[in-house]
Design an enzyme around this catalytic site. Sequence first.
Site, PDB file in Angstrom:
ATOM      1  CB  SER A 178      -3.500  -8.605  -5.135  1.00  7.68           C
ATOM      2  OG  SER A 178      -2.632  -7.705  -5.748  1.00  7.68           O
ATOM      3  CG  ASP A 234      -8.666  -4.449  -9.349  1.00  6.56           C
ATOM      4  OD1 ASP A 234      -7.532  -3.929  -9.402  1.00  6.56           O
ATOM      5  OD2 ASP A 234      -8.913  -5.466  -8.681  1.00  6.56           O
ATOM      6  CG  HIS A 297      -6.264  -4.213  -6.382  1.00  2.00           C
ATOM      7  ND1 HIS A 297      -6.442  -5.376  -7.093  1.00  2.00           N
ATOM      8  CD2 HIS A 297      -5.166  -4.412  -5.602  1.00  2.00           C
ATOM      9  CE1 HIS A 297      -5.496  -6.244  -6.767  1.00  2.00           C
ATOM     10  NE2 HIS A 297      -4.712  -5.687  -5.860  1.00  2.00           N
TER      11      HIS A 297
END
Length: 357
Positions: A178, A234, A297
């Site tokens: 991320s 995601d 994600h």
Amino acid sequence: MDGKTWLKVAIFLCLVAFSTSRELNVKAKNKHHAAIYNHTLATILVEYASAVYVSDLTELFTWTCSRCNDLTKGFQIIELIVDVQRCLQAYVGVAQNLNAIVIAFRGTQESSLQNWIEDLYWKQLDIDYPGVEGAMVRVHHGFYSSYHNTTIRPGVLNAVKRAKELYGDIQIIVTGHSMGGAMAAFCALDLRVHLGCQNISVMTFGQPRIGNAAFASYYSKRVPNTIRVTNGHDIVPHLPPYYRYFPQKTYRHFPREVWLYDLGFGSLVYTVEKVCDNSGEDPSCSRSVSGNSISDHLRYYGVKLACDVSAGCRIVMDNGLAAYRTLDSDGNVIFSRDISSSVLRMNVESSEEGRSV
């Protein structure tokens, strides 16, 4: 099995065979590019990217956490950096089984992920990187600042210098998930451009876009051994948005993407690892689907990439860790180990009463 079941199995096997042959073709077309995807390495590095989310700093620093005992067993942290003011965390250490220095950056806390996604529409920042010719290099202001304008950068660079003095010119592997993936990319470029490091590899998971086309080109030439793994639908790799009609200003991914997606139906599901083209924006990879999933994600290769406790920037540590701690005036902290010593002389046994929050 009845006729319908056999038919399902046959169709599934055909899909697997088709998918496998397609991936081999993609690899062959791009065989001269430095970034070669390695599934085994990916399953190792995703565990390093997961471990950096651990909030118990004693378990993380001594590498005794529950996320530290599988494919990363035996790893030794050199420095653990916690920027309390901005809720950032990273570590640098040595993995003997990889014969490499590993640097990992924590991503956004799950509790603030939705707000962070909304903040991904921030303006770009003009950066004057050395050797830039022609187009203006623009990067995401927030991601760039998270690495360059915090306690993270000096802590990481210091640890890398110390490790190289002891271990020589071994490989440096940078990873993160991320926002941690964004910081990992900026770190790798920093090590290459400003520290002169040559042997650098990067693998990130669920990384957002971090710069414009000029930045993507500049980055890929200097850190070519980079893999960005994306998963299913995601949402984060789709952000900030890519607008193909504004090539100079829009955000753009650098190569190479490896897209994970499920193929099959019912209980017969096969995960494809598609090695994408060298554009960074392969329309047949994650851009071929809607990026609308937060659950995709938060888990890669079956590994959780989030904090166990979503309680802001809560950290826990044993009182014995104070001997390895350096605080700055803002309360940010670096835990540093003397890497010339083979054994960490520290009592990691503690009760809840002996911990501070």
